[in-house]
Design a protein around this motif. Structure first.
Motif, PDB file in Angstrom:
ATOM      1  N   TYR A  88      35.569  36.403  31.898  1.00 47.13           N
ATOM      2  CA  TYR A  88      36.041  36.293  33.274  1.00 47.13           C
ATOM      3  C   TYR A  88      36.538  37.618  33.834  1.00 47.13           C
ATOM      4  O   TYR A  88      36.418  37.865  35.033  1.00 47.13           O
ATOM      5  N   LEU A  89      37.091  38.467  33.005  1.00 45.47           N
ATOM      6  CA  LEU A  89      37.506  39.786  33.472  1.00 45.47           C
ATOM      7  C   LEU A  89      36.290  40.579  33.939  1.00 45.47           C
ATOM      8  O   LEU A  89      36.299  41.190  35.012  1.00 45.47           O
ATOM      9  N   TYR A  90      35.225  40.546  33.152  1.00 44.20           N
ATOM     10  CA  TYR A  90      33.994  41.253  33.511  1.00 44.20           C
ATOM     11  C   TYR A  90      33.350  40.644  34.763  1.00 44.20           C
ATOM     12  O   TYR A  90      33.053  41.350  35.728  1.00 44.20           O
ATOM     13  N   ALA A  91      33.143  39.333  34.742  1.00 42.80           N
ATOM     14  CA  ALA A  91      32.476  38.672  35.877  1.00 42.80           C
ATOM     15  C   ALA A  91      33.303  38.795  37.148  1.00 42.80           C
ATOM     16  O   ALA A  91      32.758  39.018  38.236  1.00 42.80           O
ATOM     17  N   GLY A  92      34.615  38.641  37.030  1.00 40.10           N
ATOM     18  CA  GLY A  92      35.477  38.741  38.201  1.00 40.10           C
ATOM     19  C   GLY A  92      35.503  40.141  38.779  1.00 40.10           C
ATOM     20  O   GLY A  92      35.481  40.327  39.998  1.00 40.10           O
ATOM     21  N   ALA A  93      35.547  41.141  37.898  1.00 34.50           N
ATOM     22  CA  ALA A  93      35.534  42.529  38.380  1.00 34.50           C
ATOM     23  C   ALA A  93      34.233  42.841  39.104  1.00 34.50           C
ATOM     24  O   ALA A  93      34.239  43.513  40.146  1.00 34.50           O
ATOM     25  N   LEU A  94      33.117  42.342  38.593  1.00 30.98           N
ATOM     26  CA  LEU A  94      31.844  42.551  39.279  1.00 30.98           C
ATOM     27  C   LEU A  94      31.862  41.939  40.676  1.00 30.98           C
ATOM     28  O   LEU A  94      31.446  42.570  41.644  1.00 30.98           O
ATOM     29  N   ALA A 128      38.637  37.776  42.347  1.00 29.79           N
ATOM     30  CA  ALA A 128      40.072  38.021  42.148  1.00 29.79           C
ATOM     31  C   ALA A 128      40.713  36.899  41.337  1.00 29.79           C
ATOM     32  O   ALA A 128      41.536  37.159  40.447  1.00 29.79           O
ATOM     33  N   VAL A 129      40.335  35.664  41.624  1.00 30.96           N
ATOM     34  CA  VAL A 129      40.867  34.515  40.875  1.00 30.96           C
ATOM     35  C   VAL A 129      40.466  34.612  39.403  1.00 30.96           C
ATOM     36  O   VAL A 129      41.274  34.335  38.514  1.00 30.96           O
ATOM     37  N   GLU A 130      39.233  35.023  39.150  1.00 27.56           N
ATOM     38  CA  GLU A 130      38.778  35.150  37.766  1.00 27.56           C
ATOM     39  C   GLU A 130      39.541  36.246  37.016  1.00 27.56           C
ATOM     40  O   GLU A 130      39.932  36.052  35.861  1.00 27.56           O
ATOM     41  N   VAL A 131      39.776  37.368  37.659  1.00 25.42           N
ATOM     42  CA  VAL A 131      40.540  38.451  37.015  1.00 25.42           C
ATOM     43  C   VAL A 131      41.974  38.001  36.750  1.00 25.42           C
ATOM     44  O   VAL A 131      42.515  38.215  35.652  1.00 25.42           O
ATOM     45  N   LEU A 132      42.604  37.364  37.723  1.00 22.40           N
ATOM     46  CA  LEU A 132      43.971  36.881  37.535  1.00 22.40           C
ATOM     47  C   LEU A 132      44.041  35.800  36.460  1.00 22.40           C
ATOM     48  O   LEU A 132      44.990  35.756  35.664  1.00 22.40           O
ATOM     49  N   GLY A 133      43.034  34.924  36.426  1.00 22.18           N
ATOM     50  CA  GLY A 133      42.994  33.888  35.397  1.00 22.18           C
ATOM     51  C   GLY A 133      42.843  34.480  34.006  1.00 22.18           C
ATOM     52  O   GLY A 133      43.453  34.002  33.046  1.00 22.18           O
ATOM     53  N   ALA A 134      42.028  35.520  33.887  1.00 23.93           N
ATOM     54  CA  ALA A 134      41.869  36.192  32.596  1.00 23.93           C
ATOM     55  C   ALA A 134      43.206  36.770  32.132  1.00 23.93           C
ATOM     56  O   ALA A 134      43.582  36.645  30.959  1.00 23.93           O
ATOM     57  N   ALA A 135      43.932  37.374  33.057  1.00 21.88           N
ATOM     58  CA  ALA A 135      45.257  37.895  32.719  1.00 21.88           C
ATOM     59  C   ALA A 135      46.199  36.751  32.339  1.00 21.88           C
ATOM     60  O   ALA A 135      47.016  36.889  31.417  1.00 21.88           O
ATOM     61  N   GLY A 136      46.069  35.619  33.008  1.00 31.40           N
ATOM     62  CA  GLY A 136      46.908  34.460  32.713  1.00 31.40           C
ATOM     63  C   GLY A 136      46.652  33.852  31.342  1.00 31.40           C
ATOM     64  O   GLY A 136      47.523  33.216  30.770  1.00 31.40           O
ATOM     65  N   LEU A 137      45.455  34.030  30.825  1.00 31.84           N
ATOM     66  CA  LEU A 137      45.164  33.538  29.478  1.00 31.84           C
ATOM     67  C   LEU A 137      45.793  34.410  28.399  1.00 31.84           C
ATOM     68  O   LEU A 137      46.146  33.918  27.327  1.00 31.84           O
ATOM     69  N   VAL A 138      45.931  35.697  28.686  1.00 34.17           N
ATOM     70  CA  VAL A 138      46.329  36.645  27.648  1.00 34.17           C
ATOM     71  C   VAL A 138      47.794  37.075  27.758  1.00 34.17           C
ATOM     72  O   VAL A 138      48.531  37.064  26.766  1.00 34.17           O
TER      73      VAL A 138
END
Length: 120
Positions: A16-22, A51-61
């Motif tokens: 999600y970090l990769y896909a969201g950043a793209l 943006a939601v995907e990047v924030l969600g990735a951060a929320g998992l970690v």
């Protein structure tokens, strides 16, 4: 269970970090080869999903790593379940029957929810 969570959540977060950043930085033309659905969406919506995907990735970690608000990890994983339900619907509505990746991400996020709730 803690090791299993980190493996599954780490892989999910990396994806999600990769896909969201793209989605957040690439143009429609740059996204089209990988994501044909961008033609049916306004770019601000695509950017918001990124943006939601990047924030969600951060929320998992970050919450389990820091110990601050650890309840955010299962909430982020549950958000990814909802995101993939919506994404599968968009693909099917557009006539795209290739939803195997969406269903895999949905299942992985659901497993992550289960693993995250075991250590809360």
């Amino acid at each position: 269970m803690n090791v299993a969570y980190w493996i599954v959540a780490g892989l999910l977060a990396a994806f999600y970090l990769y896909a969201g950043a793209l989605k957040a930085v690439r143009s429609r033309d740059g996204l089209r080869p990988m994501m044909a659905w961008v033609d049916g969406m306004p770019m601000p919506a695509v950017r918001a999903i990124g943006a939601v995907e990047v924030l969600g990735a951060a929320g998992l970690v970050l919450p389990p790593l820091t110990g601050v608000a650890p309840w955010l990890a299962p909430a982020a994983a549950a958000g990814f379940v909802l995101l993939q339900i919506g994404a599968t619907g968009v693909h099917l509505r557009m006539g795209d029957r290739r939803v195997a990746l969406n269903l895999t991400l949905l299942a992985t996020a659901a497993v992550t929810v289960g693993l995250a709730t075991t250590w809360l």
